[in-house]
Design a protein around this motif. Sequence first.
Motif, PDB file in Angstrom:
ATOM      1  N   THR A   1       0.850  -1.190   0.000  1.00  0.00           N
ATOM      2  CA  THR A   1       0.000   0.000   0.000  1.00  0.00           C
ATOM      3  C   THR A   1       0.886   1.239   0.000  1.00  0.00           C
ATOM      4  O   THR A   1       1.805   1.340   0.797  1.00  0.00           O
TER       5      THR A   1
ATOM      6  N   ASP B   1      -7.423  -4.214 -12.973  1.00  0.00           N
ATOM      7  CA  ASP B   1      -6.317  -5.138 -13.211  1.00  0.00           C
ATOM      8  C   ASP B   1      -5.493  -4.591 -14.363  1.00  0.00           C
ATOM      9  O   ASP B   1      -6.048  -4.281 -15.429  1.00  0.00           O
TER      10      ASP B   1
ATOM     11  N   ARG C   1      -3.570  -6.201  -9.409  1.00  0.00           N
ATOM     12  CA  ARG C   1      -4.822  -5.498  -9.127  1.00  0.00           C
ATOM     13  C   ARG C   1      -4.466  -4.261  -8.319  1.00  0.00           C
ATOM     14  O   ARG C   1      -3.792  -4.345  -7.302  1.00  0.00           O
ATOM     15  N   VAL C   2      -4.938  -3.118  -8.785  1.00  0.00           N
ATOM     16  CA  VAL C   2      -4.709  -1.843  -8.098  1.00  0.00           C
ATOM     17  C   VAL C   2      -6.059  -1.369  -7.568  1.00  0.00           C
ATOM     18  O   VAL C   2      -7.001  -1.169  -8.345  1.00  0.00           O
ATOM     19  N   THR C   3      -6.143  -1.206  -6.241  1.00  0.00           N
ATOM     20  CA  THR C   3      -7.382  -0.791  -5.594  1.00  0.00           C
ATOM     21  C   THR C   3      -7.230   0.617  -5.040  1.00  0.00           C
ATOM     22  O   THR C   3      -6.298   0.885  -4.270  1.00  0.00           O
ATOM     23  N   ASN C   4      -8.120   1.509  -5.442  1.00  0.00           N
ATOM     24  CA  ASN C   4      -8.156   2.872  -4.917  1.00  0.00           C
ATOM     25  C   ASN C   4      -8.739   2.778  -3.514  1.00  0.00           C
ATOM     26  O   ASN C   4      -9.904   2.404  -3.343  1.00  0.00           O
TER      27      ASN C   4
ATOM     28  N   ARG D   1     -12.734   1.124  -5.613  1.00  0.00           N
ATOM     29  CA  ARG D   1     -12.725   0.657  -7.009  1.00  0.00           C
ATOM     30  C   ARG D   1     -11.347   0.085  -7.347  1.00  0.00           C
ATOM     31  O   ARG D   1     -10.327   0.549  -6.834  1.00  0.00           O
ATOM     32  N   TYR D   2     -11.336  -0.925  -8.225  1.00  0.00           N
ATOM     33  CA  TYR D   2     -10.074  -1.545  -8.604  1.00  0.00           C
ATOM     34  C   TYR D   2     -10.014  -1.789 -10.104  1.00  0.00           C
ATOM     35  O   TYR D   2     -11.035  -1.811 -10.795  1.00  0.00           O
TER      36      TYR D   2
ATOM     37  N   VAL E   1      -3.249   3.633  -2.793  1.00  0.00           N
ATOM     38  CA  VAL E   1      -3.756   2.410  -3.408  1.00  0.00           C
ATOM     39  C   VAL E   1      -3.134   1.188  -2.759  1.00  0.00           C
ATOM     40  O   VAL E   1      -2.110   1.290  -2.070  1.00  0.00           O
ATOM     41  N   GLU E   2      -3.742   0.049  -3.004  1.00  0.00           N
ATOM     42  CA  GLU E   2      -3.128  -1.243  -2.667  1.00  0.00           C
ATOM     43  C   GLU E   2      -2.847  -1.940  -3.983  1.00  0.00           C
ATOM     44  O   GLU E   2      -3.710  -1.998  -4.859  1.00  0.00           O
TER      45      GLU E   2
ATOM     46  N   ILE F   1     -10.509   3.832 -12.055  1.00  0.00           N
ATOM     47  CA  ILE F   1     -10.694   3.711 -10.601  1.00  0.00           C
ATOM     48  C   ILE F   1     -10.772   5.074  -9.898  1.00  0.00           C
ATOM     49  O   ILE F   1     -10.695   5.154  -8.681  1.00  0.00           O
TER      50      ILE F   1
END
Length: 166
Positions: free
Chosen positions: A71, A121, A110-113, A118-119, A154-155, A146
């Motif tokens: 993160t 790939d 995968r990038v997650t806001n 929202r994510y 992000v993660e 996202i």
Amino acid sequence: MPRNQLAQALVNPGFLLILFGLLAGCASEPPQPSMPVQLPEYQNNAAYNKPYTVKGITYYPLASGNGYRETSLASWYGAESGNRTADGSRFDPQGLSAAHKTLPIPSKVRVTNLRNGRYVDVLINDRGPFSPNRLIDLSQGAAKQIGISGLTEVEVSYLATPSGVE
């Protein structure tokens, strides 16, 4: 145990021998490796998966992304339209790609806001970002998907190596 029995146990030579043996084992030093530590073998022998230096900092790409999750801040880029990425492909600002300093190329992540959940790939196909405190640079298309317009926490989670790649 009554006090006098405890005193007798403490002066018992057998008890003292066991006690000192246990304590001596605790004080021993851990074994030292006999061989120097070596860098991992890179399956994909491409130059973009070998150590490299930018602005005086040497980066060591991971041999595998398995288990990777981190993160930090993401940014996006898009003005480089048509330029070549580290893997030699042409950068498409509206595509779903990204730059990362150490994940193997290619990698699917995968990038997650973390602000909105929202994510997206994306395919890691470039190196960067080389600004302090930045984890990943997303293509403009991925960032838009996202809801990223500036720097956003992000993660990033490794998903796979795309099929057809060693």
